[in-house]
Each structure stands twice: as structure tokens, then as C-alpha cells.
Scaffold this active site. Structure first.
Site, PDB file in Angstrom:
ATOM      1  N   HIS A 190       2.207   8.687  43.212  1.00 59.47           N
ATOM      2  CA  HIS A 190       2.593   8.581  41.949  1.00 59.47           C
ATOM      3  C   HIS A 190       3.704   7.466  41.731  1.00 59.47           C
ATOM      4  O   HIS A 190       4.595   7.702  40.971  1.00 59.47           O
ATOM      5  CB  HIS A 190       2.876   9.870  41.065  1.00 59.47           C
ATOM      6  N   ARG A 191       3.776   6.801  42.779  1.00 57.20           N
ATOM      7  CA  ARG A 191       5.128   5.729  42.763  1.00 57.20           C
ATOM      8  C   ARG A 191       6.241   6.599  42.998  1.00 57.20           C
ATOM      9  O   ARG A 191       7.330   5.677  42.693  1.00 57.20           O
ATOM     10  CB  ARG A 191       4.886   4.813  41.717  1.00 57.20           C
TER      11      ARG A 191
END
Length: 212
Positions: A190-191
Site C-alpha cells: 500500500h506504498r
């Protein structure tokens, strides 16, 4: 033009936790480099070297790391090259190891010191003979009319040095990057990447976590 805006993937190789960090950044660098070699990455010692010219224009190119220890990281080059001229004017340097297949990168900043003739000569004579000859052939970063110019010169010098040792060119040398900072980047889902930033403080290192 190709639309690249939607090209993305999830980073799932695992995280990096503060509890996993050693006191010295080169300890973790050595571990990651060994893992890059074990993963059979192409050119695991390749690093992007960034310098800045007299007009403030940044330049980048890829070179190979040839040695590292507590004193710094070493690479070799033609001292008449663009990067060498830029480092003469501004010894500040940035290195980036892009180990994409492992969702990792290591960023190093520091300043360069020229290596001694003895250090340069020792490495130069450890290279394959063809690489030694190639160092004589190329006036790095200069303009040439065609590849044939290089090939003809290479064959000429290969014949000249066929029976003897290739001497060290006066224009060939190397640098030691004295390290000021090291950042370790590990891709996360999710970065939510993990980034840890080592800064030299006296004889030791300060470590901070950075937002992704």
C-alpha cells in the site's frame, strides 16, 4: 506516447524494522548486497553516480562499486571524464544502488577523495588485460566520429602490448567516497515503504525513520 500513469505494482517482499538495524550502516549494506548476489541480480554492484557541474546541472551515470570498508566506497574512472572534471569542481557525490527485484534501494551521499597511485595501480593490474587496454583506448566523454575508431585503436594497442604488461595510464584513477549519509529503502504494501536514514555524527551514526 505510452501512458505510464497507471503502471504500478504492489511491493510485497517484506518490511524493514528498526529492531533489525545495526549500529553501522555498512553492516546492513553488506547483508543486502550479499542477498542481491544470492538472488542473481544483474550487476548487483552497479550504482548510479550523481555529480553536479559548474552550472549547477546534475549528471548521472552507472558505474561499478569495486570495494567498500569503514573508510568509504571505491570506484575507478578516466580522470579526464566528465564526472572527474565535475568532481574536481565539486567533490560532493550521490550514489544509488537500485535493487528493484528485491524492492530495495540504498542511497549514499558524501564527498570524494582521489585514490593514491599505488591503490589505483593495484586494482588496474587485477583487471583482465582487455579491460586494461580499453582504458588506454577511450578518452572518456570525448566525441568520436564512429565506433570503428575505438575498435581500430584497441586492435593496435592489443598488438603493442601482446607480450608485455599493460602500463597504468597517467589519466586513469579512482575515488573513495567518504560517506556522510546512507538511506535504506524497502518497499512495503500500500506504498507504506520503510525508510531508514543514517547520518554520521562524530565517530558514530544517528538513525531516523523517514515517512515513505
Amino acid at each position: 506516447m505510452m501512458d505510464v500513469a497507471d503502471l504500478r505494482r504492489e511491493y510485497t517482499k517484506g518490511g524493514l524494522r528498526r529492531a533489525d538495524l545495526p549500529a553501522e550502516p555498512l553492516t546492513l549494506f553488506e547483508k543486502w548486497l550479499a542477498q542481491a548476489c544470492e538472488a542473481r541480480l544483474s550487476d548487483p554492484t552497479a550504482m548510479v553516480v550523481a555529480t553536479v557541474d559548474s552550472e549547477g546541472q546534475p549528471w548521472q551515470r552507472t558505474v561499478l562499486l569495486k570495494h567498500y570498508d569503514a573508510a568509504g566506497m571505491l570506484f575507478y574512472t578516466n580522470m579526464g571524464s566528465r564526472k572527474a572534471h565535475q568532481l574536481d569542481g565539486n567533490p560532493r557525490i550521490s550514489l544509488l544502488f537500485p535493487w528493484h527485484m528485491l524492492d530495495r534501494q540504498v542511497h549514499v551521499t558524501g564527498r570524494v577523495e582521489k585514490l593514491s597511485t599505488l591503490e589505483v595501480m593495484k586494482y588496474f593490474h587485477s583487471r583482465p588485460k582487455e579491460s586494461q587496454i580499453a582504458a588506454w583506448v577511450s578518452q572518456q566523454s570525448s566525441r568520436i566520429s564512429a565506433r570503428g575508431v575505438l575498435e581500430s585503436k584497441f586492435l593496435e594497442l592489443k598488438q603493442k602490448f601482446a607480450k608485455g604488461e599493460v602500463p597504468l595510464p597517467s589519466f586513469w584513477g579512482g575515488y573513495r567516497v567518504v560517506i556522510d549519509t546512507v538511506e535504506f529503502w524497502q518497499g512495503g504494501e500500500h506504498r507504506l515503504h520503510d525508510r531508514f536514514y543514517y547520518t554520521r555524527v562524530g565517530e558514530g551514526w544517528q538513525v531516523e525513520r523517514l515517512a515513505p
